[in-house]
Motif scaffolding. Structure first.
Motif, PDB file in Angstrom:
ATOM      1  N   ALA A  47     -77.021  58.949 -51.176  1.00 18.43           N
ATOM      2  CA  ALA A  47     -75.747  58.681 -51.854  1.00 18.43           C
ATOM      3  C   ALA A  47     -74.863  59.912 -51.784  1.00 18.43           C
ATOM      4  CB  ALA A  47     -75.996  58.279 -53.307  1.00 18.43           C
ATOM      5  N   ASN A  48     -73.554  59.654 -51.793  1.00 16.99           N
ATOM      6  CA  ASN A  48     -72.568  60.735 -51.709  1.00 16.99           C
ATOM      7  C   ASN A  48     -71.325  60.304 -52.478  1.00 16.99           C
ATOM      8  OD1 ASN A  48     -71.531  63.296 -50.352  1.00 16.99           O
ATOM      9  ND2 ASN A  48     -69.972  61.801 -49.780  1.00 16.99           N
ATOM     10  N   VAL A  49     -70.778  61.258 -53.300  1.00 18.23           N
ATOM     11  CA  VAL A  49     -69.544  61.008 -54.039  1.00 18.23           C
ATOM     12  C   VAL A  49     -68.578  62.146 -53.727  1.00 18.23           C
ATOM     13  CG1 VAL A  49     -68.468  60.641 -56.284  1.00 18.23           C
ATOM     14  CG2 VAL A  49     -70.804  59.826 -55.873  1.00 18.23           C
ATOM     15  N   VAL A  50     -67.374  61.790 -53.249  1.00 13.06           N
ATOM     16  CA  VAL A  50     -66.381  62.788 -52.867  1.00 13.06           C
ATOM     17  C   VAL A  50     -65.231  62.755 -53.878  1.00 13.06           C
ATOM     18  CG1 VAL A  50     -64.761  63.542 -51.097  1.00 13.06           C
ATOM     19  CG2 VAL A  50     -66.979  62.560 -50.435  1.00 13.06           C
ATOM     20  N   ASN A  51     -64.943  63.936 -54.450  1.00  9.52           N
ATOM     21  CA  ASN A  51     -63.758  64.100 -55.313  1.00  9.52           C
ATOM     22  C   ASN A  51     -62.634  64.585 -54.415  1.00  9.52           C
ATOM     23  OD1 ASN A  51     -61.770  64.745 -57.124  1.00  9.52           O
ATOM     24  ND2 ASN A  51     -63.121  65.815 -58.558  1.00  9.52           N
TER      25      ASN A  51
END
Length: 443
Positions: free
Chosen positions: A85-89
């Motif tokens: 999983a990856n979350v980009v701000n």
């Protein structure tokens, strides 16, 4: 044996081709449907994981991304677990990756527009992943914060599931195909068994072990065996007729030959004896050849129009007996036809109508019609009529010794009618002359 020479081989080959084609097509369709179903299910699971990330994500007062140390999905915390999983701000240019990415470099999607989902397959360093990405605008305290959440799953698990299903499916389909082909072969053997029995019976007939096809067969073959028996019967009747004709011919010629031998010792009487006996032998030969050549009751003869035959014979007889100026009437429906050999019809009707014209004084009438599956013919004349109706039907017996001829005509007709299993009657016409009534049954 070549395939084209065997109905059994044709049917089995055709059934095998159809079965293999159907099973292959059905298997491919099921395989694609299962693959699409599993792929949809995998993307749905990835979407659920994205929602799980959304539920755990936070934005602090500074607009920075804050993620929890663990998630309910344990594979996100296990390195190289296959789920990443990856979350980009996007605003802070920062991103968070799950602990499972340690030692792996999954190709995350980082530029998804807000409010859109993306599902695709991504490949890097020889590994393929199923990817689900979602762009969202997070409501921060001062301003919205755009986030891109991306979840990848190693496709090897998906490939293994598909491979297990395909192996199982094709194994069962192959087994079912073999079972169906075997069952179809047995059914064909059972269905074609009557044909093999017919073939065996025909071989026994050829070898003289039996006289006709005796077995009971299905309706589709019964007509064939019935017609075959009819042909065999007709051929045997024809052979018997030939043998009888030869026997009768040999026997009948003995007397004329004996007369000629006796005349050799009396030269003065020899010319007259030769003339008389040669004419007699000619009549005998014609009679016996007519009997031998009669086709008889013919189921396979084409329908013959009766009216044209009667008119042709009448036209010929009017020329032969032009000096008598006969009133020759034909009463026959234009559409009347019957299964009879054309040669038999001309021989039969020609002799009877010739006799009627020979004995008639002024009138001859021919009527033809059908009743109770029989063809009925009546030939009337206004002559002297018949005397001994039984004797006239014998060879060389004439109703009137003053009329030219040797008594062959009605005898030939009698034999022809008998060969057609018909009936011939000599009666008196309404004019007082002779009436010949012929009734022929349907073949």
């Amino acid at each position: 044996m070549k395939v084209q020479d065997s109905i059994r081989a044709r049917l089995i080959l055709g059934a095998a081709v159809v079965l293999v084609t159907f099973v292959a097509g059905a298997g491919w369709a099921v395989q694609r449907a299962h693959q699409d179903s599993v792929l949809t299910q995998r993307f749905a699971q990835l979407q659920s994981t994205v929602y799980l990330l959304l539920a755990g994500a936070e934005i602090d007062d500074a607009g920075a991304l804050v993620m929890p140390p663990s998630f309910p999905e344990p594979r996100l915390s296990l390195p190289a677990s296959g789920l990443y999983a990856n979350v980009v701000n996007v605003a802070k240019r920062e991103e968070w990756q799950s602990p499972s990415t340690v030692g792996a470099e999954p190709p995350f999607q980082r530029d998804v527009p807000v409010g859109q989902w993306r599902y695709d397959t991504r490949t890097t360093q020889g590994r393929t992943y199923l990817a689900a990405s979602y762009g969202v605008s997070w409501a921060g305290k001062t301003q919205p914060v755009p986030l891109v959440l991306s979840v990848l799953e190693d496709k090897s698990e998906f490939n293994r599931e598909i491979a297990v299903f395909e192996r199982t499916m094709w194994t069962w389909l192959a087994g079912a195909s073999l079972l169906l082909l075997l069952s179809q072969t047995l059914l064909l053997e059972w269905g074609l068994s009557p044909l093999r029995r017919v073939a065996r019976e025909v071989r026994r007939i050829e070898q003289g072990e039996q006289s006709e096809v005796e077995g009971r067969y299905p309706a589709e073959i019964a007509a064939l065996t019935g017609n075959l028996n009819t042909l065999i019967k007709q051929e045997r009747v024809r052979q018997t007729r030939y043998k009888e004709a030869l026997s009768f011919l040999a026997h009948s010629l003995k007397t004329p030959l004996a007369v000629l031998r006796g005349a050799l010792h009396e030269p003065a009487e020899l010319p007259a004896a030769v003339t008389q006996q040669v004419a007699r032998m000619d009549d005998i030969v014609q009679h016996q050849l007519g009997r031998a050549a009669a086709s008889g009751l013919a189921r396979f003869a084409p329908h013959l129009a009766i009216a044209p035959v009667l008119h042709r014979i009448r036209d010929s007889l009017q020329k032969v007996y032009a000096d008598k100026s006969l009133d020759f009437a034909i009463d026959c429906p234009a559409g009347l036809s019957w299964r009879i050999d054309e040669g038999d019809a001309f021989e039969m009707l020609g002799n009877v109508m010739d006799n009627a014209a020979k004995w008639a004084v002024h009138r001859v009438r021919v009527k033809a019609w059908t009743e109770r599956r029989r063809l009925v013919l009546e030939i009337d004349d206004d002559g002297k009529g018949f005397g001994d109706t039984q004797a006239i039907l014998q060879l060389h017996v004439r109703a009137d010794e003053q009329v030219p001829g040797h008594g062959v005509g009605l005898a030939v007709v009698n034999d022809l009618v008998a060969s057609h299993e018909g009936e011939l009657k000599l009666e008196r016409s309404e004019w007082g002359g002779g009436r010949v009534r012929i009734a022929l049954p349907a073949a």
